[in-house]
Design a protein around this motif. Structure first.
Motif, mmCIF file in Angstrom:
data_model
loop_
_atom_site.group_PDB
_atom_site.id
_atom_site.type_symbol
_atom_site.label_atom_id
_atom_site.label_comp_id
_atom_site.label_asym_id
_atom_site.label_seq_id
_atom_site.Cartn_x
_atom_site.Cartn_y
_atom_site.Cartn_z
ATOM 1 N N SER A 350 10.211 7.330 9.737
ATOM 2 C CA SER A 350 11.797 7.022 9.417
ATOM 3 C C SER A 350 12.501 8.097 8.509
ATOM 4 C CB SER A 350 12.060 5.631 8.869
ATOM 5 O OG SER A 350 13.142 5.434 8.365
ATOM 6 N N GLY A 351 13.490 8.413 8.521
ATOM 7 C CA GLY A 351 14.338 9.215 7.553
ATOM 8 C C GLY A 351 14.666 8.443 6.455
ATOM 9 N N ALA A 352 14.306 7.172 6.409
ATOM 10 C CA ALA A 352 14.510 6.617 4.940
ATOM 11 C C ALA A 352 13.494 6.796 4.079
ATOM 12 C CB ALA A 352 14.838 5.059 5.151
ATOM 13 N N LYS A 353 13.430 6.743 2.873
ATOM 14 C CA LYS A 353 12.631 6.680 1.683
ATOM 15 C C LYS A 353 12.521 5.695 0.865
ATOM 16 C CE LYS A 353 13.586 11.737 1.409
ATOM 17 N NZ LYS A 353 14.326 12.860 0.507
ATOM 18 N N SER A 354 12.397 4.449 1.560
ATOM 19 C CA SER A 354 12.323 3.368 0.633
ATOM 20 C C SER A 354 11.197 3.043 -0.152
ATOM 21 C CB SER A 354 12.568 1.877 1.341
ATOM 22 O OG SER A 354 11.523 1.785 2.233
ATOM 23 N N GLY A 355 10.269 3.740 0.480
ATOM 24 C CA GLY A 355 8.815 3.582 -0.080
ATOM 25 C C GLY A 355 8.161 2.300 0.088
ATOM 26 N N LEU A 356 8.743 1.452 1.092
ATOM 27 C CA LEU A 356 8.420 0.294 1.524
ATOM 28 C C LEU A 356 7.834 -0.274 2.682
ATOM 29 C CD1 LEU A 356 11.619 -1.720 -0.230
ATOM 30 C CD2 LEU A 356 9.448 -1.790 -1.021
ATOM 31 N N LEU A 357 8.024 0.983 3.524
ATOM 32 C CA LEU A 357 7.633 0.957 5.125
ATOM 33 C C LEU A 357 6.041 0.561 5.358
ATOM 34 C CD1 LEU A 357 8.445 0.821 7.835
ATOM 35 C CD2 LEU A 357 8.032 3.341 8.238
ATOM 36 N N GLU A 358 5.249 0.950 4.376
ATOM 37 C CA GLU A 358 3.760 0.852 4.439
ATOM 38 C C GLU A 358 3.448 -0.493 4.214
ATOM 39 O OE1 GLU A 358 1.516 4.013 2.768
ATOM 40 O OE2 GLU A 358 -0.441 2.984 3.389
ATOM 41 N N SER A 359 3.951 -1.188 2.999
ATOM 42 C CA SER A 359 3.530 -2.414 2.779
ATOM 43 C C SER A 359 4.211 -3.402 3.791
ATOM 44 C CB SER A 359 3.964 -2.766 1.400
ATOM 45 O OG SER A 359 5.578 -2.851 1.251
ATOM 46 N N VAL A 360 5.486 -3.097 4.283
ATOM 47 C CA VAL A 360 6.048 -3.959 5.303
ATOM 48 C C VAL A 360 5.133 -3.997 6.355
ATOM 49 C CG1 VAL A 360 7.892 -4.184 6.698
ATOM 50 C CG2 VAL A 360 8.229 -4.258 4.342
ATOM 51 N N LEU A 361 4.573 -2.896 6.965
ATOM 52 C CA LEU A 361 3.791 -2.989 8.150
ATOM 53 C C LEU A 361 2.448 -3.573 7.938
ATOM 54 C CD1 LEU A 361 4.717 0.788 9.208
ATOM 55 C CD2 LEU A 361 5.647 -1.233 10.372
ATOM 56 N N LYS A 362 1.992 -3.629 6.750
ATOM 57 C CA LYS A 362 0.714 -4.181 6.333
ATOM 58 C C LYS A 362 0.974 -5.706 6.570
ATOM 59 C CE LYS A 362 -1.532 -0.686 3.988
ATOM 60 N NZ LYS A 362 -1.811 -0.019 2.532
ATOM 61 N N ASP A 363 2.345 -6.132 5.865
ATOM 62 C CA ASP A 363 2.482 -7.501 5.855
ATOM 63 C C ASP A 363 2.591 -8.030 7.348
ATOM 64 O OD1 ASP A 363 2.934 -7.546 3.095
ATOM 65 O OD2 ASP A 363 5.268 -7.411 3.284
ATOM 66 N N ILE A 364 3.199 -7.283 8.384
ATOM 67 C CA ILE A 364 3.341 -7.759 9.562
ATOM 68 C C ILE A 364 1.890 -7.643 10.297
ATOM 69 C CG2 ILE A 364 4.002 -6.757 11.892
ATOM 70 C CD1 ILE A 364 6.450 -5.699 10.319
ATOM 71 N N ASN A 365 0.814 -6.872 10.057
ATOM 72 C CA ASN A 365 -0.426 -6.969 10.565
ATOM 73 C C ASN A 365 -1.470 -6.260 9.537
ATOM 74 O OD1 ASN A 365 -2.503 -6.292 12.066
ATOM 75 N ND2 ASN A 365 -1.942 -4.453 12.862
ATOM 76 N N PRO A 366 -2.001 -7.484 8.964
ATOM 77 C CA PRO A 366 -2.959 -6.978 7.755
ATOM 78 C C PRO A 366 -4.028 -6.071 8.288
ATOM 79 C CG PRO A 366 -2.661 -9.532 8.326
ATOM 80 C CD PRO A 366 -1.924 -8.806 9.271
ATOM 81 N N ASP A 367 -4.266 -5.772 9.566
ATOM 82 C CA ASP A 367 -5.096 -4.821 9.779
ATOM 83 C C ASP A 367 -4.676 -3.564 10.132
ATOM 84 O OD1 ASP A 367 -7.362 -6.736 10.036
ATOM 85 O OD2 ASP A 367 -7.114 -7.236 12.079
ATOM 86 N N PHE A 368 -3.382 -3.222 9.762
ATOM 87 C CA PHE A 368 -2.675 -2.180 10.167
ATOM 88 C C PHE A 368 -3.412 -0.880 9.505
ATOM 89 C CE2 PHE A 368 0.628 1.079 9.598
ATOM 90 C CZ PHE A 368 1.094 1.111 10.805
ATOM 91 N N ASP A 369 -4.024 -0.904 8.341
ATOM 92 C CA ASP A 369 -4.919 0.073 8.057
ATOM 93 C C ASP A 369 -5.990 0.703 8.673
ATOM 94 O OD1 ASP A 369 -3.804 0.886 5.466
ATOM 95 O OD2 ASP A 369 -4.938 -0.471 4.363
ATOM 96 N N LYS A 370 -6.718 -0.254 9.264
ATOM 97 C CA LYS A 370 -7.624 0.009 10.160
ATOM 98 C C LYS A 370 -7.181 0.829 11.434
ATOM 99 C CE LYS A 370 -10.315 -4.289 9.138
ATOM 100 N NZ LYS A 370 -10.182 -5.541 9.729
ATOM 101 N N SER A 371 -5.909 0.836 11.830
ATOM 102 C CA SER A 371 -5.580 1.512 12.897
ATOM 103 C C SER A 371 -5.280 3.139 12.620
ATOM 104 C CB SER A 371 -4.133 0.967 13.326
ATOM 105 O OG SER A 371 -2.998 1.476 12.478
ATOM 106 N N ASN A 372 -5.622 3.510 11.292
ATOM 107 C CA ASN A 372 -5.509 4.907 10.957
ATOM 108 C C ASN A 372 -3.849 5.540 11.433
ATOM 109 O OD1 ASN A 372 -7.609 5.325 9.567
ATOM 110 N ND2 ASN A 372 -8.840 5.707 11.692
ATOM 111 N N ALA A 373 -2.932 4.499 11.591
ATOM 112 C CA ALA A 373 -1.526 5.002 12.090
ATOM 113 C C ALA A 373 -1.068 6.015 10.741
ATOM 114 C CB ALA A 373 -0.713 3.726 12.123
ATOM 115 N N LEU A 374 -0.209 7.122 11.150
ATOM 116 C CA LEU A 374 0.341 7.542 10.256
ATOM 117 C C LEU A 374 1.722 6.940 9.766
ATOM 118 C CD1 LEU A 374 -0.163 11.483 11.439
ATOM 119 C CD2 LEU A 374 -1.587 9.975 9.823
ATOM 120 N N ILE A 375 2.123 7.033 8.499
ATOM 121 C CA ILE A 375 3.523 6.424 8.275
ATOM 122 C C ILE A 375 4.226 7.569 7.650
ATOM 123 C CG2 ILE A 375 4.743 4.863 6.828
ATOM 124 C CD1 ILE A 375 2.084 3.273 7.078
#
Ligand code: SF4
Length: 463
Positions: A350-375
């Motif tokens: 995202s072009g935004a810089k809230s600094g919140l996207l990563e924590s929100v994606l982890k709220d949505i999917n607690p296994d998000f870290d394991k996916s190795n997706a780049l944010i």
């Protein structure tokens, strides 16, 4: 996961749009309103061009038309003259004033100019005037949109003890609900209103550009298109039984729903954008809670059909890898949906810089870290292209500004959100609810299948 990319000192093709564009879109969703940009003419022209190409409707955005002289001595006189001209020519109910980079940079004190303007007039002769500060070097179009919606509520609903929500039906409006829909398509807005009325509720949607930016044929010229949230309805918002506000990132900051909660004690339901089954279930549960009414059969059947299609289609998309980009809350909603259909997001940008996207994606999917997706925050399409070249995803999901990346790398793209400038019907794309998830699912499955079919030596004509 941290992004390992070459760092550039300049942005070349930002994955965001101009901040007052979002404000102009929000102001366009108010009945009989005119958006006015305080700055140079080019800003209004660019924003008009962007909105017209997406919505295929006439869009009027006034400008205070800065010149070199105004840029040095200030734009107070221009702003007052613009307000006079708009009132004479359009006779609006509301004028939404958004600043631009130039007026912000020279430091024009817009609240003071507006106070001075009103001091010389009879208040009953004036429309409502709402001001929002929207320098584009700070924030994105989504920030401009949210800040404008909050400014509308803040300005039009000053504190009044009489209108505090008490939980009792003292106003005859206990079936009233406020809905802040985020920056969604006119089709999304219409569908959300359909769902709300199927629960027996009267919804006040703010903003609502579902008619004004997707209207019928005209047989005579209209200065301002019909449709939009009525000012009289906005004034009823403090009496509602609850406010439904979409956006998990938005929920962590200041918002219109929060103003209504703090000022009038209107219960606030912070929800993710209802994309896919999980986020839509939360939206429907909130309606169950507000009304005490069971989910209507027609909605249950839409959900059942969607789940059935997930079962039928999972073999075509399971383990496919996707790049998703756009406004942060749209990215969060799409990632939630992809996770439930078995597609792995490999880059969320995202072009935004809230600094919140990563924590929100982890709220949505607690296994998000394991996916190795780049944010990626503060993303630029040049960087997205570099990473996409390395990640070699199966699909790209985002608005039409990503088409050049998709074309260069020969990756299929599914267009969502705003803007969609290279295809027809952007305003009729449905993203939300079970019905929107069904349409997105079909489009994504078919896009992946089509790409594989084209790449196959033999092809196939039957599945
Ligand atoms: S100068 Fe700023 S406000 Fe005007 S169009 Fe460019 S980014 Fe937007």
């Amino acid at each position: 996961m941290a992004v390992d990319i070459k760092k550039y000192s300049v942005t070349r093709n930002a994955c965001k749009l101009c901040t007052p564009l979002g404000a102009a879109l929000a102001f366009s969703g108010i009945e009989n309103s005119v958006p006015l940009l305080h700055g140079s003419q080019g800003c209004s022209t660019y924003i008009r061009r962007y909105m017209i190409s997406h919505f295929k409707e006439p869009v009027d955005i006034a400008s205070t038309n800065f010149s070199e002289e105004t840029a040095i001595f200030g734009g107070g006189l221009n702003l007052k003259r613009a307000l006079d001209n708009i009132i004479t020519q359009y006779k609006p109910g509301m004028i939404g004033v958004a600043t631009t980079c130039l007026s912000e940079t020279i430091g024009d004190d817009v609240p003071m100019i507006l106070r001075d303007y009103k001091a010389g007039k009879k208040l009953e002769d004036l429309p409502a005037i709402v001001h929002v500060s929207t320098p584009s070097y700070r924030g994105t179009h989504a920030d401009g949109f949210h800040n404008a919606v909050r400014a509308i509520v803040d300005t039009l609903l000053p504190v009044s003890e009489d209108s505090r929500y008490t939980g009792e039906d003292t106003t005859g409006s206990s079936k009233l609900v406020n809905i802040f829909p985020e920056m969604v398509s006119p089709e999304d807005m219409r569908y959300m209103k359909e769902i709300i009325s199927s629960f027996g509720l009267k919804g006040i949607m703010l903003p609502d550009y579902s008619e004004r930016l997707e209207g019928a044929l005209w047989f005579e010229f209209k200065r301002i298109q019909e449709g939009g949230t009525k000012l009289s309805d906005i004034r009823k918002m403090p009496s509602a039984s609850g406010s439904l506000e979409f956006g998990r990132i938005l929920a962590k900051g200041e918002s219109a729903g929060r103003v209504l909660k703090e000022r009038f004690n209107v219960p606030l339901y912070n929800l993710g954008l209802p994309i896919g089954v999980n986020e839509t279930d939360r939206f429907i549960s909130a309606l169950n809670e507000i009304t005490g009414v069971e989910t209507p059969d027609a909605i249950k059947k839409e959900r059942d059909r969607l789940i059935d299609s997930y079962v039928d289609g999972h073999k075509y998309v399971s383990q496919a890898r996707a790049i998703v980009y756009g406004e942060e809350d749209l990215v969060a909603g799409i990632v939630s949906f992809l996770t439930e259909i078995g597609i792995k997001p490999v880059l969320c940008a995202s072009g935004a810089k809230s600094g919140l996207l990563e924590s929100v994606l982890k709220d949505i999917n607690p296994d998000f870290d394991k996916s190795n997706a780049l944010i990626m925050s503060g993303a630029d399409f040049v960087e997205i292209e570099e990473i996409a070249g390395r990640l070699k995803p199966d699909i790209i999901i985002g608005h039409s500004k990503g088409y050049s990346v998709a074309r260069k790398l020969n990756i299929p793209i599914v267009r969502v959100g705003f803007p969609i400038h290279d295809r027809f019907g952007g305003s009729r794309i449905l993203h939300l609810g079970y019905r929107g998830a069904q349409q997105l699912f079909d489009r994504i499955v078919n896009t992946i299948m089509e790409n594989r079919q084209e790449a196959s030596d033999v092809g196939w004509s039957y599945i």
